[in-house]
Design a protein around this motif. Structure first.
Motif, PDB file in Angstrom:
ATOM      1  N   UNK A  56      12.987  10.747  11.833  1.00  0.00           N
ATOM      2  CA  UNK A  56      11.777  10.501  11.951  1.00  0.00           C
ATOM      3  C   UNK A  56      10.669  10.363  10.571  1.00  0.00           C
ATOM      4  N   UNK A  57       9.571   9.517  11.002  1.00  0.00           N
ATOM      5  CA  UNK A  57       8.851   9.407   9.797  1.00  0.00           C
ATOM      6  C   UNK A  57       7.667  10.365   9.970  1.00  0.00           C
ATOM      7  N   UNK A  58       6.799  11.610   9.277  1.00  0.00           N
ATOM      8  CA  UNK A  58       6.015  12.363   9.424  1.00  0.00           C
ATOM      9  C   UNK A  58       4.640  11.691   8.917  1.00  0.00           C
ATOM     10  N   UNK A  59       3.492  11.920   9.044  1.00  0.00           N
ATOM     11  CA  UNK A  59       2.109  12.144   8.482  1.00  0.00           C
ATOM     12  C   UNK A  59       2.336  13.210   7.557  1.00  0.00           C
ATOM     13  N   UNK A  60       1.372  13.023   5.985  1.00  0.00           N
ATOM     14  CA  UNK A  60       1.691  13.630   4.725  1.00  0.00           C
ATOM     15  C   UNK A  60      -0.332  13.917   4.445  1.00  0.00           C
ATOM     16  N   UNK A  61      -0.997  14.621   4.521  1.00  0.00           N
ATOM     17  CA  UNK A  61      -2.375  14.396   4.345  1.00  0.00           C
ATOM     18  C   UNK A  61      -2.137  14.931   2.404  1.00  0.00           C
TER      19      UNK A  61
ATOM     20  N   UNK B 172      -3.870  10.250   3.815  1.00  0.00           N
ATOM     21  CA  UNK B 172      -2.527  10.000   3.953  1.00  0.00           C
ATOM     22  C   UNK B 172      -1.535   8.905   3.756  1.00  0.00           C
ATOM     23  N   UNK B 173      -0.285   9.704   3.962  1.00  0.00           N
ATOM     24  CA  UNK B 173       0.762   8.318   3.602  1.00  0.00           C
ATOM     25  C   UNK B 173       2.458   8.671   4.627  1.00  0.00           C
TER      26      UNK B 173
ATOM     27  N   UNK C 180       0.760  -0.755  -0.200  1.00  0.00           N
ATOM     28  CA  UNK C 180       0.291   0.094   0.555  1.00  0.00           C
ATOM     29  C   UNK C 180       1.058   1.481   0.306  1.00  0.00           C
ATOM     30  N   UNK C 181       0.182   2.300  -1.059  1.00  0.00           N
ATOM     31  CA  UNK C 181       0.963   2.969  -1.206  1.00  0.00           C
ATOM     32  C   UNK C 181       0.809   4.509   0.255  1.00  0.00           C
ATOM     33  N   UNK C 182      -0.725   4.388   0.574  1.00  0.00           N
ATOM     34  CA  UNK C 182      -1.599   5.543   1.013  1.00  0.00           C
ATOM     35  C   UNK C 182      -2.047   4.398   1.958  1.00  0.00           C
ATOM     36  N   UNK C 183      -3.137   5.304   2.925  1.00  0.00           N
ATOM     37  CA  UNK C 183      -4.348   4.687   3.880  1.00  0.00           C
ATOM     38  C   UNK C 183      -4.987   5.864   3.776  1.00  0.00           C
TER      39      UNK C 183
END
Length: 158
Positions: free
Chosen positions: A75-80, A65-66, A46-49
């Motif tokens: 760290x990772x972030x969450x991109x809308x 988002x992904x 999966x590329x996104x949720x």
């Protein structure tokens, strides 16, 4: 209620994507199909949720988002990528509920930040974002290479 999207939601998600594109004045720009969205959201990698906001009447909106990554934060972030609320549900807290849900998800996943882009003419959305504490990244602009330019860049060797 906000819940994770399931494969059964693909038709609704594509409808929302098309409605969002029309709102953003690009109704003919959507290339996604049910098949490509299914693969992107529920395929082997999966590329996104996506999450769906709904009430007793049915779906009211969605967010896709992904995760991205900040080398500075390590760290990772969450991109809308997209947030859409149907016209009848706007002004009733659905968009805010989606943003709060994603913020909580970002915190639970240990993300360094939660970010998104907004069209500069969408004053209503920008006002909401400022009220919740979002800050515009004034020194940054989005860069994009797509279509034939992407193919030329890829073929240029380098």
């Amino acid at each position: 209620m906000i819940r994770p999207a399931s494969p059964a939601d693909i038709a609704v998600i594509l409808r929302f994507v098309r409605e969002l594109a029309a709102f953003e004045r690009e109704p003919d720009a959507v290339e996604a199909t049910e098949a490509t969205l299914h693969e992107a959201l529920f395929g082997a990698q999966p590329a996104a949720e996506a999450v769906i906001a709904e009430d007793d009447t049915g779906p009211l909106g969605f967010a896709v988002f992904f995760h991205n990554f900040s080398t500075w934060a390590g760290r990772r972030g969450l991109y809308l990528e997209d947030l859409y609320v149907t016209p009848d549900a706007r002004g009733k807290g659905v968009g805010g509920a989606l943003l709060r849900h994603l913020a909580a998800l970002a915190v639970a996943r240990g993300c360094a930040r939660f970010e998104w882009s907004v069209l500069d003419w969408n004053a209503d959305a920008i006002a909401v974002y400022r009220r919740i504490g979002a800050v515009g990244m004034e020194d940054w602009t989005i860069q994009r290479v797509s279509g034939d330019a992407l193919k030329r860049l890829a073929a240029s060797g380098g």
